[in-house]
Design a protein around this motif. Sequence first.
Motif, short mmCIF file in Angstrom:
data_model
loop_
_atom_site.label_atom_id
_atom_site.label_comp_id
_atom_site.label_asym_id
_atom_site.label_seq_id
_atom_site.Cartn_x
_atom_site.Cartn_y
_atom_site.Cartn_z
N GLN A 178 0.82 -1.21 0.00
CA GLN A 178 0.00 0.00 0.00
C GLN A 178 0.86 1.27 0.00
O GLN A 178 0.36 2.35 -0.29
CB GLN A 178 -0.94 0.00 1.20
CG GLN A 178 -1.99 -1.09 1.12
CD GLN A 178 -2.98 -1.04 2.25
OE1 GLN A 178 -3.34 0.02 2.73
NE2 GLN A 178 -3.46 -2.21 2.67
N GLN A 179 2.14 1.10 0.34
CA GLN A 179 3.05 2.26 0.41
C GLN A 179 3.93 2.41 -0.83
O GLN A 179 4.71 3.34 -0.93
CB GLN A 179 3.95 2.13 1.65
CG GLN A 179 3.20 1.95 2.95
CD GLN A 179 2.17 3.04 3.20
OE1 GLN A 179 2.42 4.21 2.98
NE2 GLN A 179 0.98 2.64 3.64
N ILE A 180 3.81 1.51 -1.79
CA ILE A 180 4.66 1.54 -2.98
C ILE A 180 4.44 2.84 -3.76
O ILE A 180 3.31 3.25 -3.99
CB ILE A 180 4.36 0.33 -3.90
CG1 ILE A 180 4.87 -0.95 -3.25
CG2 ILE A 180 4.99 0.51 -5.28
CD1 ILE A 180 4.51 -2.21 -4.02
N ASP A 181 5.56 3.45 -4.18
CA ASP A 181 5.50 4.58 -5.10
C ASP A 181 5.35 3.97 -6.49
O ASP A 181 6.34 3.57 -7.11
CB ASP A 181 6.77 5.42 -5.00
CG ASP A 181 6.78 6.60 -5.95
OD1 ASP A 181 6.00 6.63 -6.92
OD2 ASP A 181 7.62 7.50 -5.74
N VAL A 182 4.13 3.86 -6.96
CA VAL A 182 3.82 3.13 -8.19
C VAL A 182 4.53 3.73 -9.39
O VAL A 182 5.08 3.01 -10.23
CB VAL A 182 2.29 3.06 -8.44
CG1 VAL A 182 1.98 2.38 -9.75
CG2 VAL A 182 1.61 2.35 -7.29
#
Length: 178
Positions: A89-93
């Motif tokens: 949920q914290q990934i910098d997409v």
Amino acid sequence: MEAKESRVKINKYGQAILSSDNLRNLLLQGKSISHLNIVRDDEIVLFQAHQSELLSETITFLDEPEEVLSFDEFHEKCAEEWIFPAIYQQIDVKTWLLDKCKTQQEVDRVGEEYKLFEERNLIMLLRLFIFLVNYMRENKLMWGVGRGSAVSSFCLYLIGIHRVDSLKYNLNIKDFLK
């Protein structure tokens, strides 16, 4: 005559709970009502007494919900509560996708698509897809090579949702995100 705003009642788990009015409208429209959560009221008690005569479907009857939200509030609440590992949920997409690019054409396409996903508030969905693909790979689960308009998305290709390189086949992202 002004239309009355439709309200959605939810329980502490965020499940939508229908009233007798909602139930009546669904039945009149010929919709399936199996596996629904229904608020217990006088009309529902009467309905429940005659349910076996009217339907073969199973309905769960509940006590009064804890909150009453508008449809937009309900949607917003659900959109905030994604259930998958916090690390995903914290990934910098955008960075994650750009790191996979090998050419300037790929970088440009990711930038274009990312903006479209962002405008539609779908970045969390991309994070979920990254999690799902990783999970399926780790657990040796198979999924399709791709079909439908989703193959127009180069970002979904990089994530691994499908195996069709939309740049190679000159597919337009607007065929997917209309």
